[in-house]
Motif scaffolding. Sequence first.
Motif, short mmCIF file in Angstrom:
data_model
loop_
_atom_site.label_atom_id
_atom_site.label_comp_id
_atom_site.label_asym_id
_atom_site.label_seq_id
_atom_site.Cartn_x
_atom_site.Cartn_y
_atom_site.Cartn_z
N HIS A 1 36.52 35.78 42.30
CA HIS A 1 37.98 35.82 42.38
C HIS A 1 38.49 34.83 43.44
N GLU A 2 37.84 34.80 44.60
CA GLU A 2 38.25 33.90 45.67
C GLU A 2 38.08 32.44 45.24
N LEU A 3 36.99 32.14 44.57
CA LEU A 3 36.74 30.79 44.08
C LEU A 3 37.81 30.37 43.07
N LEU A 4 38.10 31.23 42.12
CA LEU A 4 39.11 30.91 41.10
C LEU A 4 40.50 30.82 41.70
N MET B 1 36.47 44.46 35.33
CA MET B 1 36.89 44.75 36.68
C MET B 1 38.19 44.02 36.95
N ARG B 2 39.15 44.67 37.54
CA ARG B 2 40.48 44.10 37.78
C ARG B 2 40.58 43.65 39.22
N THR B 3 40.96 42.39 39.44
CA THR B 3 41.13 41.84 40.78
C THR B 3 42.44 41.08 40.80
N GLY B 4 43.41 41.59 41.55
CA GLY B 4 44.71 40.92 41.58
C GLY B 4 45.36 41.01 40.23
N GLN C 1 27.40 43.71 42.90
CA GLN C 1 28.27 43.28 41.81
C GLN C 1 29.71 43.13 42.29
N GLU C 2 30.16 44.07 43.11
CA GLU C 2 31.52 44.00 43.66
C GLU C 2 31.68 42.75 44.52
N ARG C 3 30.68 42.46 45.33
CA ARG C 3 30.70 41.26 46.17
C ARG C 3 30.76 40.00 45.32
N GLU C 4 30.00 39.98 44.24
CA GLU C 4 29.99 38.82 43.34
C GLU C 4 31.34 38.62 42.67
N VAL C 5 31.98 39.70 42.24
CA VAL C 5 33.30 39.61 41.60
C VAL C 5 34.34 39.15 42.61
N LEU C 6 34.29 39.65 43.83
CA LEU C 6 35.25 39.22 44.86
C LEU C 6 35.05 37.74 45.19
N TRP C 7 33.79 37.29 45.25
CA TRP C 7 33.51 35.88 45.50
C TRP C 7 34.06 35.02 44.37
N MET D 1 35.32 39.57 33.49
CA MET D 1 34.17 40.23 32.90
C MET D 1 32.94 39.46 33.36
N VAL D 2 32.10 40.11 34.13
CA VAL D 2 30.92 39.46 34.68
C VAL D 2 29.70 40.05 34.01
N LEU D 3 28.92 39.19 33.37
CA LEU D 3 27.67 39.62 32.74
C LEU D 3 26.53 39.25 33.67
N ASN D 4 25.70 40.23 33.97
CA ASN D 4 24.61 40.02 34.89
C ASN D 4 23.32 40.44 34.21
N MET D 5 22.36 39.54 34.13
CA MET D 5 21.11 39.82 33.44
C MET D 5 20.12 40.60 34.29
N ARG D 6 20.31 40.60 35.58
CA ARG D 6 19.36 41.29 36.45
C ARG D 6 19.96 42.59 36.96
#
Length: 81
Positions: free
Chosen positions: A29-32, A1-4, A21-27, A9-14
């Motif tokens: 990205h904001e943290l990083l 997923m491309r952000t900025g 998933q989009e919310r998790e990637v945006l969070w 690459m987010v691996l999710n076991m559940r």
Amino acid sequence: MRTGDRDLMVLNMRDSDPQGQEREVLWLHELLHHTEQLHYFTRATEIFDLNRYRVIRKEHLVERVLREREVRPFIFIGNKN
């Protein structure tokens, strides 16, 4: 997923919904975005100058070494962690 300007690459076991998933990637990205700033990087980094046998820990001096255009031999960057 491309952000900025970053590839994540987010691996999710559940199993979760695409919006979650989009919310998790945006969070993530904001943290990083906040933690990858030069101020925080220089705080967590030290320079080992083997030419002068010194360890540079002061943030402004670490930043000065990192901004130098010419790479000098035997200058190493280390993470304090």
